[in-house]
Design a protein around this motif. Structure first.
Motif, PDB file in Angstrom:
ATOM      1  N   SER A   1      46.828 -31.956  66.529  1.00  7.66           N
ATOM      2  CA  SER A   1      46.661 -31.022  67.634  1.00  7.66           C
ATOM      3  C   SER A   1      45.960 -31.688  68.817  1.00  7.66           C
ATOM      4  N   CYS A   2      44.862 -32.373  68.547  1.00  4.49           N
ATOM      5  CA  CYS A   2      44.109 -33.042  69.614  1.00  4.49           C
ATOM      6  C   CYS A   2      44.933 -34.133  70.277  1.00  4.49           C
ATOM      7  N   TRP A   3      45.726 -34.835  69.463  1.00  3.70           N
ATOM      8  CA  TRP A   3      46.542 -35.921  70.012  1.00  3.70           C
ATOM      9  C   TRP A   3      47.683 -35.382  70.859  1.00  3.70           C
ATOM     10  N   ILE A   4      48.447 -34.424  70.340  1.00  9.48           N
ATOM     11  CA  ILE A   4      49.636 -33.953  71.040  1.00  9.48           C
ATOM     12  C   ILE A   4      49.282 -33.205  72.321  1.00  9.48           C
ATOM     13  N   LEU A   5      48.094 -32.608  72.384  1.00 13.21           N
ATOM     14  CA  LEU A   5      47.665 -31.933  73.611  1.00 13.21           C
ATOM     15  C   LEU A   5      47.583 -32.911  74.781  1.00 13.21           C
ATOM     16  N   ASN A   6      47.187 -34.135  74.499  1.00 14.70           N
ATOM     17  CA  ASN A   6      46.946 -35.112  75.562  1.00 14.70           C
ATOM     18  C   ASN A   6      47.861 -36.332  75.486  1.00 14.70           C
ATOM     19  N   ALA A   7      48.904 -36.225  74.656  1.00 13.04           N
ATOM     20  CA  ALA A   7      49.848 -37.344  74.535  1.00 13.04           C
ATOM     21  C   ALA A   7      50.645 -37.501  75.823  1.00 13.04           C
ATOM     22  N   ASN A   8      50.961 -38.727  76.153  1.00 22.07           N
ATOM     23  CA  ASN A   8      51.743 -39.008  77.365  1.00 22.07           C
ATOM     24  C   ASN A   8      53.233 -38.855  77.055  1.00 22.07           C
ATOM     25  N   ILE A   9      53.605 -37.643  76.656  1.00 22.36           N
ATOM     26  CA  ILE A   9      54.993 -37.326  76.319  1.00 22.36           C
ATOM     27  C   ILE A   9      55.463 -36.202  77.236  1.00 22.36           C
ATOM     28  N   LYS A  10      56.590 -36.407  77.877  1.00 25.15           N
ATOM     29  CA  LYS A  10      57.130 -35.382  78.766  1.00 25.15           C
ATOM     30  C   LYS A  10      57.827 -34.302  77.942  1.00 25.15           C
ATOM     31  N   LEU A  11      57.375 -33.066  78.090  1.00 19.67           N
ATOM     32  CA  LEU A  11      57.963 -31.931  77.387  1.00 19.67           C
ATOM     33  C   LEU A  11      58.541 -30.967  78.420  1.00 19.67           C
ATOM     34  N   PHE A  12      59.760 -30.517  78.185  1.00 20.03           N
ATOM     35  CA  PHE A  12      60.411 -29.648  79.170  1.00 20.03           C
ATOM     36  C   PHE A  12      59.700 -28.302  79.261  1.00 20.03           C
ATOM     37  N   ALA A  13      59.689 -27.749  80.461  1.00 24.72           N
ATOM     38  CA  ALA A  13      59.096 -26.431  80.692  1.00 24.72           C
ATOM     39  C   ALA A  13      60.194 -25.381  80.706  1.00 24.72           C
TER      40      ALA A  13
ATOM     41  N   TYR B   1      60.377 -28.246  69.485  1.00 29.62           N
ATOM     42  CA  TYR B   1      60.139 -28.366  70.923  1.00 29.62           C
ATOM     43  C   TYR B   1      59.825 -29.804  71.311  1.00 29.62           C
ATOM     44  N   ILE B   2      58.949 -30.428  70.541  1.00 26.26           N
ATOM     45  CA  ILE B   2      58.584 -31.818  70.820  1.00 26.26           C
ATOM     46  C   ILE B   2      59.786 -32.738  70.618  1.00 26.26           C
ATOM     47  N   SER B   3      60.518 -32.532  69.516  1.00 26.62           N
ATOM     48  CA  SER B   3      61.669 -33.388  69.192  1.00 26.62           C
ATOM     49  C   SER B   3      62.768 -33.264  70.233  1.00 26.62           C
ATOM     50  N   MET B   4      63.085 -32.027  70.646  1.00 27.55           N
ATOM     51  CA  MET B   4      64.123 -31.819  71.648  1.00 27.55           C
ATOM     52  C   MET B   4      63.718 -32.401  72.997  1.00 27.55           C
ATOM     53  N   SER B   5      62.429 -32.352  73.309  1.00 25.57           N
ATOM     54  CA  SER B   5      61.946 -32.927  74.565  1.00 25.57           C
ATOM     55  C   SER B   5      62.099 -34.446  74.568  1.00 25.57           C
ATOM     56  N   VAL B   6      61.734 -35.078  73.442  1.00 25.20           N
ATOM     57  CA  VAL B   6      61.870 -36.529  73.329  1.00 25.20           C
ATOM     58  C   VAL B   6      63.336 -36.926  73.421  1.00 25.20           C
ATOM     59  N   LEU B   7      64.201 -36.167  72.724  1.00 24.61           N
ATOM     60  CA  LEU B   7      65.647 -36.451  72.771  1.00 24.61           C
ATOM     61  C   LEU B   7      66.192 -36.263  74.175  1.00 24.61           C
TER      62      LEU B   7
ATOM     63  N   THR C   1      49.685 -33.871  89.887  1.00 23.88           N
ATOM     64  CA  THR C   1      50.658 -33.251  90.798  1.00 23.88           C
ATOM     65  C   THR C   1      52.090 -33.385  90.288  1.00 23.88           C
ATOM     66  N   GLU C   2      52.295 -34.087  89.171  1.00 17.78           N
ATOM     67  CA  GLU C   2      53.647 -34.328  88.678  1.00 17.78           C
ATOM     68  C   GLU C   2      54.177 -33.196  87.790  1.00 17.78           C
ATOM     69  N   GLN C   3      53.289 -32.456  87.155  1.00 16.50           N
ATOM     70  CA  GLN C   3      53.706 -31.488  86.142  1.00 16.50           C
ATOM     71  C   GLN C   3      54.156 -30.168  86.783  1.00 16.50           C
ATOM     72  N   GLN C   4      55.256 -30.234  87.502  1.00 10.67           N
ATOM     73  CA  GLN C   4      55.832 -29.042  88.110  1.00 10.67           C
ATOM     74  C   GLN C   4      57.020 -28.522  87.312  1.00 10.67           C
ATOM     75  N   SER C   5      57.886 -29.442  86.887  1.00  7.93           N
ATOM     76  CA  SER C   5      59.078 -29.050  86.127  1.00  7.93           C
ATOM     77  C   SER C   5      58.991 -29.441  84.657  1.00  7.93           C
ATOM     78  N   TYR C   6      57.917 -30.108  84.271  1.00  8.17           N
ATOM     79  CA  TYR C   6      57.721 -30.504  82.884  1.00  8.17           C
ATOM     80  C   TYR C   6      56.233 -30.587  82.580  1.00  8.17           C
ATOM     81  N   PHE C   7      55.912 -30.760  81.291  1.00  4.39           N
ATOM     82  CA  PHE C   7      54.514 -30.906  80.871  1.00  4.39           C
ATOM     83  C   PHE C   7      54.289 -32.300  80.306  1.00  4.39           C
ATOM     84  N   LYS C   8      53.077 -32.792  80.439  1.00  5.31           N
ATOM     85  CA  LYS C   8      52.653 -34.006  79.737  1.00  5.31           C
ATOM     86  C   LYS C   8      51.765 -33.570  78.588  1.00  5.31           C
ATOM     87  N   GLY C   9      52.259 -33.705  77.383  1.00  7.85           N
ATOM     88  CA  GLY C   9      51.513 -33.211  76.236  1.00  7.85           C
ATOM     89  C   GLY C   9      51.805 -31.729  76.008  1.00  7.85           C
ATOM     90  N   LEU C  10      51.450 -31.260  74.839  1.00 11.90           N
ATOM     91  CA  LEU C  10      51.735 -29.881  74.459  1.00 11.90           C
ATOM     92  C   LEU C  10      50.853 -28.919  75.254  1.00 11.90           C
TER      93      LEU C  10
END
Length: 241
Positions: A177-189, A229-235, A127-136
């Motif tokens: 690919s398999c890792w980043i799909l399910n990584a616990n990294i917040k990526l902006f939407a 995309y991943i780098s800017m999200s982490v930053l 229910t958290e992934q409304q304004s961002y994504f977890k993983g790619l």
């Protein structure tokens, strides 16, 4: 009547994915990519239509993920299977096949499909992934995988082709690919609550860089855009803290 529009768009996404599967199995990667792009287009607008028409539903959410499993999960898995199959001869004279002559190593490519399905299932209950994504997101990952045969087809670079058709490179991309799909990294939407530059500075800069990179590098820009995309999200996460 309007409540059927988003689901119709989702089914067009699924239909595009089914056609892409047929082309991918028959080694027509360019046509497969074209229909995946079309499916992603429908995938974007089904959610947009549901929000604008205020007809969001649990059925639509589940149907959307089922369509994405095919378009953005199965197709890139098959593409990676096919690419690994092309370079399979590099493994030497060792028999690396199972019953029915099915090669073992290329089957690693289908782990992308499994990871995509797992990611989509997690998304449906999160229910958290409304304004961002977890993983790619799976569409972005599909673009990453599909860019490889497109780069070979249109960039016309022997050096780049040699890198892409290196078995360890392909295995590395599959694992990443398999890792980043399910990584616990917040990526902006790319969802805009308003159009102000202050509240969307990361999004606007990212879109501008994407346009420039695509104009200069064409399909070779896609992997760079994903890393960007991943780098800017982490930053962005670090600066927001």
């Amino acid at each position: 009547m309007k409540r059927y529009i988003p689901n119709a768009l989702t089914l067009l996404n699924l239909f595009s994915g089914c056609i892409a599967v047929i082309f991918a199995v028959n080694d027509n990667f360019v046509a497969a990519a074209l229909f995946v792009f079309l499916g992603i287009f429908f995938d974007f607008f089904d959610g947009f239509a549901a929000r604008k028409l205020n007809v969001q539903s649990e059925l639509g959410l589940q149907l959307d993920s089922l369509a994405d499993v095919v378009t953005s999960g199965l197709v890139p898995g098959i593409i990676m299977f096919k690419l690994l199959e092309i370079v399979e001869s590099g493994w030497g004279e060792i028999d690396l096949s199972v019953g029915f002559g099915l090669p073992i190593i290329p089957l690693l490519g289908l782990s992308i499909t499994l990871a995509s399905a797992y990611r989509l299932a997690k998304f449906n209950i999160d229910t958290e992934q409304q304004s961002y994504f977890k993983g790619l997101p799976t569409p972005a990952n599909a673009l990453l995988i599909l860019s490889l045969p497109l780069i070979m087809e249109y960039q016309n670079s022997d050096i780049i082709n040699a890198i892409i058709l290196n078995k360890w490179f392909l295995i590395g991309v599959t694992v990443f690919s398999c890792w980043i799909l399910n990584a616990n990294i917040k990526l902006f939407a790319l969802k805009f609550k308003d159009w102000s530059f202050k509240n969307n500075v990361t999004r606007y800069i990212f879109i501008l860089l994407c346009v420039v990179l695509l104009m200069v590098l064409q399909f070779a820009a896609i992997p760079i855009i994903i890393i960007l995309y991943i780098s800017m999200s982490v930053l962005d996460n670090l600066t927001s803290k």
